[in-house]
Write a protein that holds these residues in place. Structure first.
Motif, PDB file in Angstrom:
ATOM      1  N   VAL A  85       0.723  -1.406   0.109  1.00  0.00           N
ATOM      2  CA  VAL A  85       0.055  -0.023  -0.067  1.00  0.00           C
ATOM      3  C   VAL A  85       1.093   1.239   0.143  1.00  0.00           C
ATOM      4  O   VAL A  85       1.922   1.162   0.635  1.00  0.00           O
ATOM      5  N   GLU A  86       0.513   2.022  -0.783  1.00  0.00           N
ATOM      6  CA  GLU A  86       1.121   3.608  -0.770  1.00  0.00           C
ATOM      7  C   GLU A  86       0.010   4.701  -0.620  1.00  0.00           C
ATOM      8  O   GLU A  86      -0.864   4.707  -1.395  1.00  0.00           O
ATOM      9  N   ILE A  87       0.240   5.552   0.379  1.00  0.00           N
ATOM     10  CA  ILE A  87      -0.759   6.537   0.539  1.00  0.00           C
ATOM     11  C   ILE A  87       0.256   7.890   0.423  1.00  0.00           C
ATOM     12  O   ILE A  87       1.272   7.871   0.846  1.00  0.00           O
ATOM     13  N   GLN A  88      -0.390   8.954  -0.204  1.00  0.00           N
ATOM     14  CA  GLN A  88       0.029  10.165  -0.552  1.00  0.00           C
ATOM     15  C   GLN A  88      -0.414  11.227   0.571  1.00  0.00           C
ATOM     16  O   GLN A  88      -1.420  11.379   0.759  1.00  0.00           O
ATOM     17  N   VAL A  89       0.774  11.517   1.471  1.00  0.00           N
ATOM     18  CA  VAL A  89       0.482  12.312   2.358  1.00  0.00           C
ATOM     19  C   VAL A  89      -0.141  13.643   2.110  1.00  0.00           C
ATOM     20  O   VAL A  89      -1.144  14.160   3.047  1.00  0.00           O
ATOM     21  N   ASP A  90       0.045  14.160   0.934  1.00  0.00           N
ATOM     22  CA  ASP A  90      -0.549  15.677   0.744  1.00  0.00           C
ATOM     23  C   ASP A  90      -2.056  15.446   0.378  1.00  0.00           C
ATOM     24  O   ASP A  90      -3.040  16.528   0.142  1.00  0.00           O
ATOM     25  N   SER A  91      -2.823  14.263   0.370  1.00  0.00           N
ATOM     26  CA  SER A  91      -4.155  13.927   0.048  1.00  0.00           C
ATOM     27  C   SER A  91      -4.957  13.880   1.264  1.00  0.00           C
ATOM     28  O   SER A  91      -6.257  13.516   1.193  1.00  0.00           O
ATOM     29  N   LEU A  92      -4.274  14.127   2.502  1.00  0.00           N
ATOM     30  CA  LEU A  92      -4.979  14.267   3.776  1.00  0.00           C
ATOM     31  C   LEU A  92      -6.208  15.097   3.724  1.00  0.00           C
ATOM     32  O   LEU A  92      -6.049  16.447   3.265  1.00  0.00           O
ATOM     33  N   ALA A  95     -12.917  17.355   8.063  1.00  0.00           N
ATOM     34  CA  ALA A  95     -14.107  17.824   8.116  1.00  0.00           C
ATOM     35  C   ALA A  95     -13.912  19.267   8.470  1.00  0.00           C
ATOM     36  O   ALA A  95     -14.986  20.012   8.850  1.00  0.00           O
ATOM     37  N   PHE A  96     -12.667  20.235   8.637  1.00  0.00           N
ATOM     38  CA  PHE A  96     -12.260  21.239   9.236  1.00  0.00           C
ATOM     39  C   PHE A  96     -13.434  22.317   8.398  1.00  0.00           C
ATOM     40  O   PHE A  96     -13.452  22.093   7.030  1.00  0.00           O
ATOM     41  N   PRO A  97     -14.119  23.031   8.974  1.00  0.00           N
ATOM     42  CA  PRO A  97     -15.038  24.123   8.099  1.00  0.00           C
ATOM     43  C   PRO A  97     -14.236  24.790   7.185  1.00  0.00           C
ATOM     44  O   PRO A  97     -13.030  25.327   7.368  1.00  0.00           O
ATOM     45  N   PHE A  98     -14.769  25.413   6.197  1.00  0.00           N
ATOM     46  CA  PHE A  98     -14.596  26.510   5.189  1.00  0.00           C
ATOM     47  C   PHE A  98     -14.440  27.773   5.775  1.00  0.00           C
ATOM     48  O   PHE A  98     -15.296  28.306   6.889  1.00  0.00           O
ATOM     49  N   PRO A  99     -13.685  28.738   5.649  1.00  0.00           N
ATOM     50  CA  PRO A  99     -12.814  28.831   4.522  1.00  0.00           C
ATOM     51  C   PRO A  99     -11.417  28.299   4.858  1.00  0.00           C
ATOM     52  O   PRO A  99     -10.654  28.369   4.094  1.00  0.00           O
ATOM     53  N   GLU A 100     -10.981  27.893   6.220  1.00  0.00           N
ATOM     54  CA  GLU A 100      -9.888  27.655   6.698  1.00  0.00           C
ATOM     55  C   GLU A 100      -9.540  26.158   6.210  1.00  0.00           C
ATOM     56  O   GLU A 100      -8.489  25.669   6.919  1.00  0.00           O
ATOM     57  N   LYS A 101     -10.353  25.486   5.994  1.00  0.00           N
ATOM     58  CA  LYS A 101     -10.412  23.956   5.659  1.00  0.00           C
ATOM     59  C   LYS A 101      -9.191  23.726   4.977  1.00  0.00           C
ATOM     60  O   LYS A 101      -8.345  22.646   5.310  1.00  0.00           O
ATOM     61  N   GLU A 102      -8.719  24.346   3.703  1.00  0.00           N
ATOM     62  CA  GLU A 102      -7.514  24.167   2.770  1.00  0.00           C
ATOM     63  C   GLU A 102      -6.226  24.182   3.626  1.00  0.00           C
ATOM     64  O   GLU A 102      -5.336  23.412   3.635  1.00  0.00           O
ATOM     65  N   ASP A 103      -6.204  25.585   4.508  1.00  0.00           N
ATOM     66  CA  ASP A 103      -4.943  25.591   5.333  1.00  0.00           C
ATOM     67  C   ASP A 103      -4.786  24.694   6.247  1.00  0.00           C
ATOM     68  O   ASP A 103      -3.648  24.281   6.613  1.00  0.00           O
ATOM     69  N   PHE A 104      -5.734  24.225   6.999  1.00  0.00           N
ATOM     70  CA  PHE A 104      -5.649  23.235   8.019  1.00  0.00           C
ATOM     71  C   PHE A 104      -5.107  22.054   7.557  1.00  0.00           C
ATOM     72  O   PHE A 104      -4.273  21.194   8.246  1.00  0.00           O
ATOM     73  N   LEU A 108      -1.671  19.960   8.501  1.00  0.00           N
ATOM     74  CA  LEU A 108      -1.389  18.618   8.868  1.00  0.00           C
ATOM     75  C   LEU A 108      -0.648  18.022   8.145  1.00  0.00           C
ATOM     76  O   LEU A 108       0.564  17.290   8.760  1.00  0.00           O
ATOM     77  N   SER A 109      -0.831  17.952   6.792  1.00  0.00           N
ATOM     78  CA  SER A 109       0.027  17.063   6.088  1.00  0.00           C
ATOM     79  C   SER A 109       1.672  17.535   5.953  1.00  0.00           C
ATOM     80  O   SER A 109       2.416  16.737   6.002  1.00  0.00           O
ATOM     81  N   MET A 110       1.806  18.842   5.951  1.00  0.00           N
ATOM     82  CA  MET A 110       3.193  19.311   5.854  1.00  0.00           C
ATOM     83  C   MET A 110       3.679  19.651   7.101  1.00  0.00           C
ATOM     84  O   MET A 110       5.216  19.278   7.213  1.00  0.00           O
ATOM     85  N   GLU A 111       3.213  19.927   8.202  1.00  0.00           N
ATOM     86  CA  GLU A 111       3.731  20.210   9.392  1.00  0.00           C
ATOM     87  C   GLU A 111       3.673  18.905  10.421  1.00  0.00           C
ATOM     88  O   GLU A 111       4.871  18.600  10.927  1.00  0.00           O
TER      89      GLU A 111
END
Length: 212
Positions: A85-92, A95-104, A108-111
């Motif tokens: 199995v291989e999972i791409q970390v940046d696809s994490l 359900a964090f609400p918009f508009p901060e969802k993408e940054d959150f 998580l994935s990068m930090e």
């Protein structure tokens, strides 16, 4: 016959066809009827979920959207089967609400997961147990996360199979698997134990035989 009735009739026919497909639940006895070989993951019917305690007040649930798995199925000797199995970390995804969802999600994935340095999570099976009477089995293997590799055991279940997918007309087999890991062992220790150290991972997957 009007358009609505025509559509309804087509849907009923399709559903009837699916229900008549010879799925098997007697597993061990009839699995030998399935062909051995390499199977591809059907991403339209697969998921990787993770669950972690949030301060003891709730269970926070996230998932990974981009992943793949290669299954080598041995239907004559199930213990010789394997999965990678291989999972791409940046696809994490959360359900964090918009508009901060993408940054959150990116945080998580990068930090937390250090996705820039370690872009994938990998699991390679080392040992598969025989099927029990209730169709359960275990998968022992190595999980590599953030550059660290440690053994993990998945509790799995063979849900069903058919020699002919109702639409693709190829062999189809489906599994569920679950495990709980201590994320701090892999160096993912942010805010532990307030944000739970134990992470439950739930996996669902259907596999179709590779075209020859």
């Amino acid at each position: 016959m009007n358009i609505k009735n025509t559509l309804r009739r087509k849907v009923l026919i399709a559903l009837t066809a699916v229900m008549m497909v010879p799925f098997s639940n007697s597993m061990a006895a009839s699995l030998s009827e399935m062909p051995s070989g390499a199977y591809d993951l059907d991403l339209t019917h697969a998921s990787v979920l993770w669950k972690v305690s949030h301060l003891g007040f709730s269970t926070y649930i996230g998932r990974f959207e981009n992943f793949d798995a290669d299954l080598v199925l041995d239907t004559q000797d199930f213990t010789k089967s394997s999965v990678d199995v291989e999972i791409q970390v940046d696809s994490l995804e959360t359900a964090f609400p918009f508009p901060e969802k993408e940054d959150f999600n990116k945080k998580l994935s990068m930090e937390w997961f250090k996705g820039g340095e370690f872009p994938t999570i990998n699991f390679v099976s080392k040992k598969v147990s025989a099927l029990a009477e209730d169709n359960t089995f275990t998968i022992e293997g190595d999980l590599t996360l953030m550059g660290n590799t440690h053994p993990v055991t998945l509790d799995a279940k063979l849900n069903g199979f058919t020699p002919s997918h109702p639409f693709k007309k190829v062999p189809l087999i489906g599994f569920s698997a679950v495990t709980t890991i201590d994320r701090t062992v892999w160096g993912l220790s942010n805010y532990a134990p307030n944000i739970g150290a134990d992470v439950k991972v739930e996996i669902e997957g259907e596999f179709t035989m590779q075209a020859k």
